[in-house]
Design an enzyme around this catalytic site. Structure first.
Site, PDB file in Angstrom:
ATOM      1  N   LYS A 115     -98.316 -52.109  16.587  1.00 53.68           N
ATOM      2  CA  LYS A 115     -98.283 -51.456  17.882  1.00 53.68           C
ATOM      3  C   LYS A 115     -97.049 -52.237  18.428  1.00 53.68           C
ATOM      4  O   LYS A 115     -96.215 -51.600  19.555  1.00 53.68           O
ATOM      5  CB  LYS A 115     -99.357 -51.576  18.598  1.00 53.68           C
ATOM      6  CG  LYS A 115    -100.509 -50.530  18.157  1.00 53.68           C
ATOM      7  CD  LYS A 115    -101.220 -49.942  19.154  1.00 53.68           C
ATOM      8  CE  LYS A 115    -102.407 -48.943  18.403  1.00 53.68           C
ATOM      9  NZ  LYS A 115    -103.509 -48.630  19.265  1.00 53.68           N
ATOM     10  N   LYS A 197    -100.624 -43.725   6.342  1.00 56.87           N
ATOM     11  CA  LYS A 197    -101.909 -42.997   7.056  1.00 56.87           C
ATOM     12  C   LYS A 197    -101.774 -41.866   7.750  1.00 56.87           C
ATOM     13  O   LYS A 197    -100.439 -41.926   8.542  1.00 56.87           O
ATOM     14  CB  LYS A 197    -102.594 -44.243   7.751  1.00 56.87           C
ATOM     15  CG  LYS A 197    -103.822 -43.879   8.594  1.00 56.87           C
ATOM     16  CD  LYS A 197    -104.341 -45.134   9.414  1.00 56.87           C
ATOM     17  CE  LYS A 197    -103.778 -45.091  10.762  1.00 56.87           C
ATOM     18  NZ  LYS A 197    -104.394 -45.677  12.019  1.00 56.87           N
ATOM     19  N   LYS A 200    -102.200 -39.893  14.573  1.00 54.93           N
ATOM     20  CA  LYS A 200    -101.948 -39.097  15.756  1.00 54.93           C
ATOM     21  C   LYS A 200    -100.400 -39.372  16.193  1.00 54.93           C
ATOM     22  O   LYS A 200     -99.956 -38.298  16.984  1.00 54.93           O
ATOM     23  CB  LYS A 200    -102.772 -39.625  16.888  1.00 54.93           C
ATOM     24  CG  LYS A 200    -104.200 -39.347  16.728  1.00 54.93           C
ATOM     25  CD  LYS A 200    -104.987 -39.972  17.909  1.00 54.93           C
ATOM     26  CE  LYS A 200    -106.058 -41.019  17.606  1.00 54.93           C
ATOM     27  NZ  LYS A 200    -106.881 -41.421  18.383  1.00 54.93           N
TER      28      LYS A 200
HETATM   29  P1  TYM Z   1    -108.816 -44.598  16.578  1.00 56.87           P
HETATM   30  O1  TYM Z   1    -108.845 -43.636  17.861  1.00 56.87           O
HETATM   31  O2  TYM Z   1    -107.494 -44.894  16.255  1.00 56.87           O
HETATM   32  O3  TYM Z   1    -109.354 -43.649  15.616  1.00 56.87           O
HETATM   33  C1  TYM Z   1    -110.941 -43.222  15.487  1.00 56.87           C
HETATM   34  C2  TYM Z   1    -111.644 -43.240  14.351  1.00 56.87           C
HETATM   35  O4  TYM Z   1    -110.643 -42.577  13.193  1.00 56.87           O
HETATM   36  C3  TYM Z   1    -110.356 -43.320  11.959  1.00 56.87           C
HETATM   37  N1  TYM Z   1    -109.340 -42.831  11.484  1.00 56.87           N
HETATM   38  C4  TYM Z   1    -108.923 -42.548  10.212  1.00 56.87           C
HETATM   39  N2  TYM Z   1    -109.959 -42.558   9.216  1.00 56.87           N
HETATM   40  C5  TYM Z   1    -109.304 -42.098   7.829  1.00 56.87           C
HETATM   41  N3  TYM Z   1    -108.071 -41.678   7.761  1.00 56.87           N
HETATM   42  C6  TYM Z   1    -107.228 -41.576   8.702  1.00 56.87           C
HETATM   43  N4  TYM Z   1    -106.170 -41.369   8.410  1.00 56.87           N
HETATM   44  C7  TYM Z   1    -107.782 -42.182   9.985  1.00 56.87           C
HETATM   45  N5  TYM Z   1    -106.861 -42.340  11.204  1.00 56.87           N
HETATM   46  C8  TYM Z   1    -107.942 -42.647  12.156  1.00 56.87           C
HETATM   47  C9  TYM Z   1    -110.413 -44.877  12.662  1.00 56.87           C
HETATM   48  O5  TYM Z   1    -110.885 -45.614  11.693  1.00 56.87           O
HETATM   49  C10 TYM Z   1    -111.500 -44.708  13.774  1.00 56.87           C
HETATM   50  O6  TYM Z   1    -112.841 -44.842  12.986  1.00 56.87           O
HETATM   51  N6  TYM Z   1    -109.779 -49.186  18.162  1.00 56.87           N
HETATM   52  C11 TYM Z   1    -110.449 -47.943  17.691  1.00 56.87           C
HETATM   53  C12 TYM Z   1    -111.395 -47.303  18.533  1.00 56.87           C
HETATM   54  C13 TYM Z   1    -112.557 -48.389  18.919  1.00 56.87           C
HETATM   55  C14 TYM Z   1    -113.684 -48.418  18.376  1.00 56.87           C
HETATM   56  C15 TYM Z   1    -114.490 -49.304  19.137  1.00 56.87           C
HETATM   57  C16 TYM Z   1    -114.198 -47.993  17.113  1.00 56.87           C
HETATM   58  C17 TYM Z   1    -112.595 -48.816  20.233  1.00 56.87           C
HETATM   59  N7  TYM Z   1    -113.634 -49.437  20.196  1.00 56.87           N
HETATM   60  C18 TYM Z   1    -115.690 -49.957  18.481  1.00 56.87           C
HETATM   61  C19 TYM Z   1    -115.408 -48.385  16.691  1.00 56.87           C
HETATM   62  C20 TYM Z   1    -116.317 -49.414  17.481  1.00 56.87           C
HETATM   63  C21 TYM Z   1    -109.131 -46.870  17.379  1.00 56.87           C
HETATM   64  O7  TYM Z   1    -108.521 -47.006  17.975  1.00 56.87           O
HETATM   65  O8  TYM Z   1    -109.645 -45.806  16.517  1.00 56.87           O
END
Ligand code: TYM
Length: 334
Positions: A115, A197, A200
């Site tokens: 990032k 990956k 978004k």
């Molecule tokens: P975020 O918003 O980027 O993604 C949300 C969830 O989607 C999963 N994910 C994927 N899984 C499989 N293939 C992909 N290409 C893919 N892209 C995203 C992510 O692994 C995630 O589970 N930091 C976290 C949000 C967060 C969080 C937390 C998660 C904040 N606090 C506490 C769990 C517990 C995030 O940015 O996820």
């Protein structure tokens, strides 16, 4: 434990448009696990501002994301679905945990490095301490289980390290959480570059299936998916494009890769792409329809937001008071 059930926490950022990766890697598993655990599902808007946001847009996306949690099948009477910013305990615990986290640990986080490279003009302290806020999210509810995609594993590890470090000083304050990674779908790759990956923030819209994509758009994106010139449908590392399509198929249908390979034996890539596209449409269409229906029901959504924020605050405050006492903050006079 809450009422004899283990606790589950997870969250998603309301940044960008949710992809099939978010759905198959996380949201779909959340629904499966929601009966067995006492669940907290947060729209993590505090995390979102580590990257510059347009306020009205962030507000809209956050509400859409919360609506999507419900549309995907999470029952808001049984699961606590809320905005992170409505529970001040996240920020308060995060500050305390910052004082138990080393710069060196945070420096090793690959997501921070990625990032920081992407937003070189805004490498703020929040971006650096992002994993500490994530640890606070999880530890605040005495969480046992955290369903996430593979990309969040490093953040889960640091959460466990911080919790163990804190417990070593003050006794058993925090439950040590475990990650839950689904059998398939834990890492959905870009349709245009299967080494990367699905994300978004990808600039190429053909690389990602967005959860709100129309059926014909979904079918077209799968048709254009990058594969290889091997000409056979096998589940193996040498064929990352085909493997990704099979992963998506398996995550949607619950089939194993072996079963899927057998099913497509002797078939061409075109047929595979069409079958995967149609399967994805059949999984997403009901979610999209329910999203449209719920979005109209403003007062229902508002009541969910209010009630669940109260519930989350109740449990968050319980842990926070315990932590504040342990570290030596003065008692509150009532
Ligand atoms: P975020 O918003 O980027 O993604 C949300 C969830 O989607 C999963 N994910 C994927 N899984 C499989 N293939 C992909 N290409 C893919 N892209 C995203 C992510 O692994 C995630 O589970 N930091 C976290 C949000 C967060 C969080 C937390 C998660 C904040 N606090 C506490 C769990 C517990 C995030 O940015 O996820």
């Amino acid at each position: 434990m809450i009422d004899g059930k283990k606790v589950l926490f997870s969250g998603m950022q309301a940044t960008g448009t949710l992809t099939l990766g978010n759905y198959l890697g996380a949201l779909k598993n959340w629904v499966t696990l929601s009966e067995e655990y006492e669940c907290f599902y947060s729209v993590v808007d505090l995390h979102s501002i580590t990257v510059r946001q347009e306020p009205a847009e962030l507000r809209k996306r956050a509400r859409n994301l919360l609506t999507l949690y419900l549309a995907a099948g999470l029952d808001p009477q049984k699961n606590c679905i809320y905005y992170q910013s409505h529970v001040s305990g996240h920020a308060e615990l995060s500050w305390i945990l910052n004082c138990f986290t080393y710069m060196g640990e945070l420096n090793r986080m690959t997501q921070f490095k990625d990032k920081a490279a992407k937003h070189a003009d805004n490498i703020n302290a929040g971006l650096f301490t992002y994993p500490v806020l994530m640890a606070a999210d999880i530890l605040l509810y005495q969480t046992d289980m955290v369903p996430v995609g593979v990309d969040q594993m490093q953040h889960l590890e640091i959460t466990r390290d911080i919790a163990q470090r804190f417990n070593a000083v003050y006794g058993d304050v925090f439950t040590i959480p475990e990650a839950y990674i689904g059998k398939s779908g834990a890492k959905i790759m870009s349709l245009q570059n299967p080494q990367k990956k699905m994300s978004k923030s990808d600039e190429n819209p053909n690389a990602s299936i967005y959860l709100m994509d129309e059926p014909d758009v979904i079918l077209r994106k799968f048709k254009r998916a990058v594969t290889d010139s091997e000409g056979q449908i096998l589940y193996r590392e040498e064929q990352p494009g085909i493997r990704n399509l099979l992963d998506i198929y398996c995550a949607c249908t619950g089939k194993s890769p072996e079963e899927a390979v057998k099913e497509f034996e002797g078939k061409g890539y075109g047929e595979l792409k069409e079958a995967v596209g149609e399967t994805v449409v059949s999984v997403l269409k009901p979610v999209q329809d329910e999203f449209a229906r719920l979005s109209e029901d403003k007062s229902y959504l508002d009541s969910i937001i209010k009630e669940n924020a109260q519930k989350a605050n109740y449990y968050a405050t319980k842990t926070l008071r315990k932590v504040q006492k342990k570290v030596g903050f003065p008692e509150r006079i009532r």
